[in-house]
Design a protein around this motif. Structure first.
Motif, PDB file in Angstrom:
ATOM      1  N   ALA A 123      -3.646   3.867  -8.540  1.00 53.94           N
ATOM      2  CA  ALA A 123      -5.004   3.774  -8.001  1.00 53.94           C
ATOM      3  C   ALA A 123      -5.139   2.542  -7.113  1.00 53.94           C
ATOM      4  O   ALA A 123      -4.505   1.509  -7.342  1.00 53.94           O
ATOM      5  N   HIS A 124      -5.998   2.658  -6.101  1.00 53.96           N
ATOM      6  CA  HIS A 124      -6.238   1.552  -5.175  1.00 53.96           C
ATOM      7  C   HIS A 124      -6.793   0.333  -5.905  1.00 53.96           C
ATOM      8  O   HIS A 124      -7.569   0.452  -6.846  1.00 53.96           O
ATOM      9  N   ASP A 125      -6.393  -0.859  -5.438  1.00 56.07           N
ATOM     10  CA  ASP A 125      -7.014  -2.086  -5.913  1.00 56.07           C
ATOM     11  C   ASP A 125      -7.572  -2.831  -4.700  1.00 56.07           C
ATOM     12  O   ASP A 125      -7.608  -2.295  -3.581  1.00 56.07           O
ATOM     13  N   ASP A 126      -7.999  -4.069  -4.887  1.00 52.88           N
ATOM     14  CA  ASP A 126      -8.653  -4.815  -3.805  1.00 52.88           C
ATOM     15  C   ASP A 126      -7.711  -5.056  -2.633  1.00 52.88           C
ATOM     16  O   ASP A 126      -8.135  -5.022  -1.466  1.00 52.88           O
ATOM     17  N   TRP A 127      -6.438  -5.323  -2.913  1.00 50.50           N
ATOM     18  CA  TRP A 127      -5.504  -5.561  -1.810  1.00 50.50           C
ATOM     19  C   TRP A 127      -5.208  -4.282  -1.037  1.00 50.50           C
ATOM     20  O   TRP A 127      -4.981  -4.312   0.175  1.00 50.50           O
ATOM     21  N   ASP A 128      -5.204  -3.145  -1.718  1.00 48.45           N
ATOM     22  CA  ASP A 128      -5.055  -1.876  -1.001  1.00 48.45           C
ATOM     23  C   ASP A 128      -6.242  -1.647  -0.075  1.00 48.45           C
ATOM     24  O   ASP A 128      -6.087  -1.197   1.066  1.00 48.45           O
ATOM     25  N   ALA A 129      -7.426  -1.962  -0.572  1.00 45.76           N
ATOM     26  CA  ALA A 129      -8.632  -1.816   0.257  1.00 45.76           C
ATOM     27  C   ALA A 129      -8.576  -2.767   1.453  1.00 45.76           C
ATOM     28  O   ALA A 129      -8.968  -2.400   2.575  1.00 45.76           O
ATOM     29  N   LEU A 130      -8.066  -3.979   1.226  1.00 44.37           N
ATOM     30  CA  LEU A 130      -7.935  -4.933   2.328  1.00 44.37           C
ATOM     31  C   LEU A 130      -6.947  -4.418   3.363  1.00 44.37           C
ATOM     32  O   LEU A 130      -7.175  -4.537   4.578  1.00 44.37           O
ATOM     33  N   HIS A 171       0.839  -1.201   0.000  1.00 46.18           N
ATOM     34  CA  HIS A 171       0.000   0.000   0.000  1.00 46.18           C
ATOM     35  C   HIS A 171       0.874   1.251   0.000  1.00 46.18           C
ATOM     36  O   HIS A 171       0.627   2.212  -0.749  1.00 46.18           O
ATOM     37  N   ARG A 172       1.919   1.253   0.828  1.00 42.00           N
ATOM     38  CA  ARG A 172       2.797   2.430   0.962  1.00 42.00           C
ATOM     39  C   ARG A 172       3.500   2.745  -0.354  1.00 42.00           C
ATOM     40  O   ARG A 172       3.535   3.898  -0.801  1.00 42.00           O
ATOM     41  N   VAL A 173       4.066   1.709  -0.987  1.00 44.40           N
ATOM     42  CA  VAL A 173       4.804   1.924  -2.228  1.00 44.40           C
ATOM     43  C   VAL A 173       3.874   2.381  -3.344  1.00 44.40           C
ATOM     44  O   VAL A 173       4.205   3.296  -4.124  1.00 44.40           O
ATOM     45  N   ARG A 174       2.705   1.771  -3.431  1.00 45.76           N
ATOM     46  CA  ARG A 174       1.754   2.153  -4.479  1.00 45.76           C
ATOM     47  C   ARG A 174       1.255   3.588  -4.263  1.00 45.76           C
ATOM     48  O   ARG A 174       0.999   4.316  -5.212  1.00 45.76           O
ATOM     49  N   ARG A 175       1.152   4.001  -3.020  1.00 51.00           N
ATOM     50  CA  ARG A 175       0.746   5.387  -2.720  1.00 51.00           C
ATOM     51  C   ARG A 175       1.820   6.350  -3.199  1.00 51.00           C
ATOM     52  O   ARG A 175       1.517   7.412  -3.756  1.00 51.00           O
ATOM     53  N   MET A 176       3.085   5.992  -2.989  1.00 54.33           N
ATOM     54  CA  MET A 176       4.171   6.858  -3.450  1.00 54.33           C
ATOM     55  C   MET A 176       4.241   6.906  -4.967  1.00 54.33           C
ATOM     56  O   MET A 176       4.651   7.918  -5.546  1.00 54.33           O
ATOM     57  N   LEU A 177       3.828   5.817  -5.619  1.00 51.52           N
ATOM     58  CA  LEU A 177       3.826   5.787  -7.076  1.00 51.52           C
ATOM     59  C   LEU A 177       2.596   6.455  -7.676  1.00 51.52           C
ATOM     60  O   LEU A 177       2.524   6.658  -8.898  1.00 51.52           O
ATOM     61  N   GLY A 178       1.618   6.783  -6.826  1.00 49.69           N
ATOM     62  CA  GLY A 178       0.404   7.413  -7.315  1.00 49.69           C
ATOM     63  C   GLY A 178      -0.507   6.461  -8.061  1.00 49.69           C
ATOM     64  O   GLY A 178      -1.291   6.885  -8.929  1.00 49.69           O
ATOM     65  N   SER A 226      -5.873   6.888   8.799  1.00 50.60           N
ATOM     66  CA  SER A 226      -5.940   5.926   7.702  1.00 50.60           C
ATOM     67  C   SER A 226      -4.582   5.700   7.058  1.00 50.60           C
ATOM     68  O   SER A 226      -3.679   6.546   7.140  1.00 50.60           O
ATOM     69  N   LEU A 227      -4.441   4.560   6.383  1.00 47.30           N
ATOM     70  CA  LEU A 227      -3.203   4.280   5.659  1.00 47.30           C
ATOM     71  C   LEU A 227      -2.960   5.301   4.564  1.00 47.30           C
ATOM     72  O   LEU A 227      -1.821   5.689   4.304  1.00 47.30           O
ATOM     73  N   ASP A 228      -4.025   5.721   3.901  1.00 46.95           N
ATOM     74  CA  ASP A 228      -3.863   6.724   2.845  1.00 46.95           C
ATOM     75  C   ASP A 228      -3.178   7.974   3.377  1.00 46.95           C
ATOM     76  O   ASP A 228      -2.316   8.564   2.724  1.00 46.95           O
TER      77      ASP A 228
END
Length: 336
Positions: free
Chosen positions: A160-167, A151-158, A177-179
């Motif tokens: 979009a959220h997927d199902d695992w990010d939501a989990l 989640h952290r790395v994908r947030r830095m890359l900008g 929040s994690l976001d």
């Protein structure tokens, strides 16, 4: 768990030396003790000495319980003092081996992240998640860092959220929040002159610290004691009063699974199983000046084994063998 106390507060070289001596006295726990010693050497800045310990573990003739964890830690350490090519080669090897333990995935992904290899870090986190969490209803406690790191790395890359990010968001228990915690713009707020922005950042840092302390408060799993067939037979022959606790081996196995499911249903995370042996149990009883026939000693023995790093996470990862030693997959055995 690896130590993280700043070097100015702990004599890390002395602690590493103490752990090495202890490993010599307790060879059955040498792997866990030497990993801790290597971590102290890293914190002391003596990374070559830490690498030497990792090499010592990897060259052991008796085999390791977590060889890919040792390789991952070695790669992370090597990269920190200039051995990038060797570190990358080890990381590629760990990824290709597809270990069923989430820890090596997290370590190599974080090593890539620390050196700004964000795309590769995301791919590594995702590979680990795909391997360990596909078709898994409730992610084991040990896999949470895998999801949080992804989640952290994908947030830095900008991205979009997927199902695992939501989990990951649902598993995260902090009031922030994690976001928000993983917002790449947070670094700018630290230099802001706006009191509201600074106050918000202080709140986020407090939330992170709270989550970190919560993780540290559970350094080893809540573990249930398991006796293999031969060990239980020997135990009951030597100490007949324990037959009230263990009427049969089949019932013993069923009780373990039922107890763990009950703990999981109550919200207890980080569960595990420790396997006992009669000599180890007798030695523990002697150290407590108690009789091995005392049933009250059994949970203390289980906790001691877990604290020594002997616990195996429950439930087993998808496709892994059952904890009971039947040789069948968990889903076809006690996980059915």
């Amino acid at each position: 768990m690896r130590p993280d106390t700043p070097a100015e507060n702990v004599d890390h070289p002395a602690e590493a030396a103490r752990l090495e001596r202890t490993a010599g006295l307790y060879p059955e726990d040498a792997e866990a003790l030497l990993l801790q010693a290597a971590a102290h050497l890293e914190l002391a800045g003596d990374r070559p000495a830490a690498t030497a310990l990792y090499d010592r573990l990897l060259s052991t003739q008796s085999g390791l319980e977590n060889p890919y964890l040792v390789r991952a830690l070695k790669a992370s350490n090597l990269w920190e003092y200039g051995h990038e090519a060797e570190a990358r080669a080890i990381i590629d090897g760990v990824r290709a081996a597809s270990p069923r333990d989430p820890a090596p995935w997290v370590i190599v992904a974080e090593a890539l992240e620390a050196h700004d290899e964000l795309e590769a870090a995301q791919e590594t986190f995702t590979e680990g998640a795909r391997l360990l969490l596909t078709d898994v209803t409730e992610p084991p406690y040990s896999t949470h860092p895998l999801l949080f790191g992804r989640h952290r790395v994908r947030r830095m890359l900008g991205v979009a959220h997927d199902d695992w990010d939501a989990l990951a968001d649902t598993l995260h228990s902090s009031p922030v929040s994690l976001d928000e915690l993983h917002d790449p713009k947070r670094v700018w707020s630290l230099g802001s002159d706006n009191p509201a922005e600074l106050e918000a950042e202080i709140s986020r840092l407090r939330a992170e610290l709270g989550a970190y302390r919560e993780a540290l408060s559970r350094p080893f799993p809540v573990a249930v004691l398991h006796w293999p067939t031969a060990e239980l037979t020997e135990l009951l022959a030597a100490y007949p009063p324990l037959s009230e606790e263990y009427p049969s081996h089949e019932e013993h196995l069923s009780t373990i699974e039922a107890s763990l499911r009950e703990l999981a249903a109550s919200g207890t995370a980080n569960l595990g199983i420790v396997t006992g042996t009669v000599p180890s149990y007798e030695a523990f009883a002697a150290s407590e000046a108690a009789s091995p026939s005392d049933t009250g000693l059994l949970p203390q023995y289980a906790t001691t084994l877990a604290a020594r790093g002997r616990a195996v996470a429950w439930p087993p990862q998808r496709g892994a063998a059952c904890w009971c030693g039947s040789g069948r997959g968990y889903g076809e055995c006690h996980g059915a």
